[in-house]
Design an enzyme around this catalytic site. Structure first.
Site, mmCIF file in Angstrom:
data_model
loop_
_atom_site.group_PDB
_atom_site.id
_atom_site.type_symbol
_atom_site.label_atom_id
_atom_site.label_comp_id
_atom_site.label_asym_id
_atom_site.label_seq_id
_atom_site.Cartn_x
_atom_site.Cartn_y
_atom_site.Cartn_z
ATOM 1 N N GLU A 68 0.820 -1.216 0.000
ATOM 2 C CA GLU A 68 0.000 0.000 0.000
ATOM 3 C C GLU A 68 0.851 1.261 0.000
ATOM 4 O OE1 GLU A 68 -0.597 -2.707 1.779
ATOM 5 O OE2 GLU A 68 -2.604 -3.331 1.164
ATOM 6 N N HIS A 137 -11.479 -4.974 9.567
ATOM 7 C CA HIS A 137 -12.061 -4.732 8.242
ATOM 8 C C HIS A 137 -13.311 -3.859 8.303
ATOM 9 C CE1 HIS A 137 -9.497 -7.897 6.598
ATOM 10 N NE2 HIS A 137 -10.009 -7.717 5.407
HETATM 11 C C1 TPP Z 1 -2.672 -4.787 4.194
HETATM 12 C C2 TPP Z 1 -3.739 -5.522 3.489
HETATM 13 N N1 TPP Z 1 -3.956 -5.281 2.181
HETATM 14 C C3 TPP Z 1 -4.924 -5.960 1.523
HETATM 15 C C4 TPP Z 1 -5.696 -6.888 2.168
HETATM 16 C C5 TPP Z 1 -6.775 -7.651 1.417
HETATM 17 N N2 TPP Z 1 -6.348 -9.037 1.242
HETATM 18 C C6 TPP Z 1 -6.697 -9.984 2.122
HETATM 19 S S1 TPP Z 1 -5.978 -11.445 1.804
HETATM 20 C C7 TPP Z 1 -5.190 -10.839 0.463
HETATM 21 C C8 TPP Z 1 -4.283 -11.740 -0.310
HETATM 22 C C9 TPP Z 1 -3.108 -12.178 0.497
HETATM 23 O O1 TPP Z 1 -2.394 -13.145 -0.189
HETATM 24 P P1 TPP Z 1 -1.287 -14.041 0.497
HETATM 25 O O2 TPP Z 1 -0.458 -13.239 1.420
HETATM 26 O O3 TPP Z 1 -0.588 -14.761 -0.594
HETATM 27 O O4 TPP Z 1 -2.095 -15.076 1.391
HETATM 28 P P2 TPP Z 1 -3.168 -16.162 0.930
HETATM 29 O O5 TPP Z 1 -4.499 -15.487 0.975
HETATM 30 O O6 TPP Z 1 -2.807 -16.634 -0.421
HETATM 31 O O7 TPP Z 1 -3.104 -17.247 1.945
HETATM 32 C C10 TPP Z 1 -5.514 -9.511 0.263
HETATM 33 C C11 TPP Z 1 -5.039 -8.695 -0.854
HETATM 34 C C12 TPP Z 1 -5.462 -7.071 3.541
HETATM 35 N N3 TPP Z 1 -6.212 -7.927 4.258
HETATM 36 N N4 TPP Z 1 -4.484 -6.401 4.178
#
Ligand code: TPP
Ligand code: MG
Lengths: 351, 339
Positions: A68, A137
């Site tokens: 971000e 959230h």
């Molecule tokens: C700081 C932040 N940015 C965006 C999000 C929205 N978000 C939640 S899970 C996710 C994907 C995360 O991917 P990863 O770290 O690969 O974990 P996975 O879900 O694949 O287990 C996003 C973009 C968030 N929760 N926190």
């Protein structure tokens, strides 16, 4: 600019209206591009930008890694260099990772540079609770951003505002933040045929009234309108003021409304302490003290990180019943009329 | 496969003979799988709400890693943490009750699926800010270092989190200070709808972690024995005082990112290919071959797991809701009675 040419009202949703606004902006100005996490291939975490990648390509609908601070800062840099970026942050909660860039760069560069460096960026994000997403959230932090000089902060609450607020935001030479309440995306309704660019300097009177001003914005507007209906059934005429622009606040419209009604209730999903509602209450007290017949009431979120459990979340948020009760408190007991019932019974006050 | 990079150190080959606890690993993975399958039903029936992220396909990572930890060690997790919590020993009924938003839930109904906590098991929770658990884990490890306790803090996070500043800041700090931290990156190739190669300029995460001066290995995250083996060695290294260790677990989620995700960004054939490598079936097959698992034993295991989940659902249904009067509880600590 965004004249639709449609002869009649058109049924749409808040989400689609926002998407149409983005499409218009991308078509209208080559310097505009959309950037954020999952805005492209995924179509936006709330589906707002679905289809735009296909239409405008990956240069102008740009997926960013989870970073971000970096991509918001990059948006600010691109704005300095003449672009008109629209940066999407999934939710206001994650904007805290970019707060440094927003406050220490976007909001200050013009001033620090002695007027040399305007930052014409638009940053959109979701805000608000109501979907049982718990404490990381669900918060409404737009009031924090409204604290920051140098920013303009918008909160489209209606489909027409979702559709027509983006163009004036992009036309603003300074950074503009747009807060979209997550609970609004699925609302559907008619887009008035005569709707056009929103006047982002002024609040809107969504319903005229004479007894009490209900002042709100964003996701709370539907609740406040429902409360006004409820109050009308009980004989209280409520005026509903939608702030639309949280910074700078439109003091004149607020003053005009309170001059008519003499009572005010501020409804704000943020926490009460240090809230936008507190700011409005303070201004009304400072500027309109002699128009007021009752203390300004505030209906805000309970001072607790948003809980997951449905009943707890409902209890934490402003609700119609609480807004109605606050308005009734502000209006006060019905005036005593002779013969309208016994004011004293058995020596006790009847109410 | 135990894929590694030239620069990352390679764990020793897995011992040929499977240890006696292997059937327990299968049981643990199967339990997570069935628990989450039930969660899907309950979500469809609107008994569970909010955001819910399934771990199905990735069970080997939680089970193998937690197996290598002791009760004294700490675990910090993500919003995709049902598997971590179950493997860590957070009771299934406390997790289920949490997802029902009940007072008996492991976070008393405040957290839901994304925020499971159990301080008694040093399970420091589901964190729904991507990367948000990493600095916190460094702090848990720092406290152990300062207090001279020989414990490991294990932090799970995704490939998406690897892009966040919080990862890089934490990795540098932990390596610089030699913190007893086990960093477990669950590389399931996607961060929501964004494929790894569209988010990372260099997709070899183990190699990049190694650049911070940490021991770093890439591991076949679909093979629970490989995971456990790597996690044991890494935990040993951490305990021996050689600072943070990084494990890139190469894995895959079989389901969508969350219950809201229409999963439009992946090729169905890709999902099917990874399913051929299903960690539960892979281990079950191996045990069958070696004669350690019979059909009867598997049926018995399934029954035991189903009974436990039935009981968890039943008790969650019966459990009381947290009273609305308690809305403001736990915002600040209760004032201690003067003693
Ligand atoms: C700081 C932040 N940015 C965006 C999000 C929205 N978000 C939640 S899970 C996710 C994907 C995360 O991917 P990863 O770290 O690969 O974990 P996975 O879900 O694949 O287990 C996003 C973009 C968030 N929760 N926190
Ligand atoms: Mg991932």
């Amino acid at each position: 600019m965004p004249a639709t040419g449609d002869p009649a009202e058109r049924k749409t949703t808040y989400r689609e209206a926002m998407r149409e606004a983005l499409r218009d902006a991308l078509r209208a100005d080559e310097r505009v591009f959309l950037m954020g996490e999952d805005v492209g291939r995924y179509g936006g975490c709330f589906g707002v930008s679905l289809g735009l990648l296909e239409e405008f390509g990956p240069e102008r609908v740009r997926d960013a890694p989870l970073s971000e601070s970096a991509f918001v800062g990059a948006g600010i840099g691109a704005a300095l260099a003449g672009m008109r970026p629209i940066v999407e942050i999934m939710t206001v909660n994650f904007s805290l990772l970019a707060l440094d860039q927003i406050l220490n760069n976007a909001a200050t560069l013009l001033h620090m540079s002695g007027g040399q460096l305007p930052v014409p960026i638009v940053i959109r994000m979701t805000t608000g609770a109501g979907r049982q997403l718990a404490a990381q959230h669900s918060h409404s932090l737009e009031g924090w951003y409204a604290h920051i000089p140098g920013l303009r902060v918008l909160a489209p609450a209606t489909i027409a505002d979702a559709r027509y607020m983006l163009a004036p935001a992009l036309a603003d030479p300074d950074p503009v933040l747009i807060f979209e309440h997550g609970g609004l995306y699925n609302t559907s309704g008619d887009l008035p045929a005569d709707a056009g660019p929103v006047d982002i300097d002024h609040a809107a009177i969504r319903r005229p009234g004479t007894d009490v001003s209900l002042i709100t914005y964003g996701g709370s507007l539907p609740k406040v309108l429902a409360a006004a209906d409820d109050l009308a059934r009980g004989g209280i005429s409520a005026e509903v003021v939608d702030l639309r622009t949280l910074r700078p606040l439109d003091d004149a419209t607020l003053a005009g409304s309170v001059a008519r009604t003499h009572r005010a209730v501020v409804v704000d999903e943020g926490w009460r302490t240090g809230s936008l509602a507190a700011e409005i209450s303070a201004r009304l007290t400072e500027n309109n003290f002699y128009d007021l017949d009752a203390p300004v009431e505030r209906v805000c979120s309970a001072e607790v990180p948003m809980p997951y459990a449905r009943r707890l979340e409902e209890a934490a948020l402003p609700q119609v019943a609480g807004i109605v009760a606050a308005a009734r408190r502000a209006v006060g007991p019905e005036p005593f009329t002779v013969g309208a019932g016994a004011p004293y019974q058995d020596g006790k006050a009847a109410g | 496969m135990s894929a590694t990079t030239p620069r990352a150190r390679k764990p020793r080959a897995r011992p040929k003979k499977q240890p006696a606890h292997v059937p327990a690993l299968l049981a643990s993975m199967l339990r997570i799988r069935r628990f989450e399958e039930r969660c899907v039903e309950l979500y469809s029936a609107a008994r569970i709400r909010g955001f819910m992220h399934l771990y199905i396909g990735e069970e080997a990572v939680a089970v193998g890693v937690v197996e290598a930890l002791t009760d004294e060690d700490a675990v910090v997790s993500t919003y995709r943490e049902h598997g971590h919590a179950l493997a860590r020993g957070v009771p299934a009924d406390a997790i289920m009750a949490e997802m029902f938003g009940k007072a008996t839930g492991c976070s008393r109904g405040r957290g839901g699926s994304m925020h499971l906590f159990d301080a008694s098991r040093r399970f420091y929770g589901g964190n729904a800010i991507v990367g948000g658990g990493l600095p916190l884990a460094a702090g848990l490890a720092l406290a152990d270092r300062i207090a001279g306790r020989n414990r490991v803090t294990c932090c799970f996070f995704g490939d998406g989190a690897f892009a966040e500043g919080e990862f890089h800041e934490t990795a540098n700090l932990a390596a610089l200070w030699g913190l007893p931290l086990l960093l477990v990156c669950e590389n399931n190739l996607y961060a929501m709808g964004t494929a790894l190669e569209r988010a990372q300029a260099q997709t070899d995460l183990a190699m990049r972690a190694a650049s911070y001066g940490m021991v770093s290995w890439a591991v076949d995250g679909m093979d629970v024995l490989a995971v456990e083996d790597a996690a044991r060695r890494a935990a040993e290294g951490v305990r021996a005082g050689s600072g943070p260790h990084f494990l890139e677990m190469r894995t895959y989620r079989f389901r969508a990112h969350s219950m809201y995700d229409p999963d439009r960004y992946r090729d169905k054939a890709e999902i099917e290919r990874w399913k051929e490598n299903d960690p539960v079936e892979r281990l079950a097959g191996r045990l069958r071959q070696s004669g350690e698992l019979t059909d009867e034993a598997l049926a018995e295991l399934e029954q035991r797991v189903a009974d436990e989940i039935d009981a968890a659902v039943h008790s969650a249904e019966q459990a009381p809701e947290e009273p609305v009067e308690d809305l403001l509880r736990y915002v600040t600590s209760p004032v201690e009675e003067a003693s």
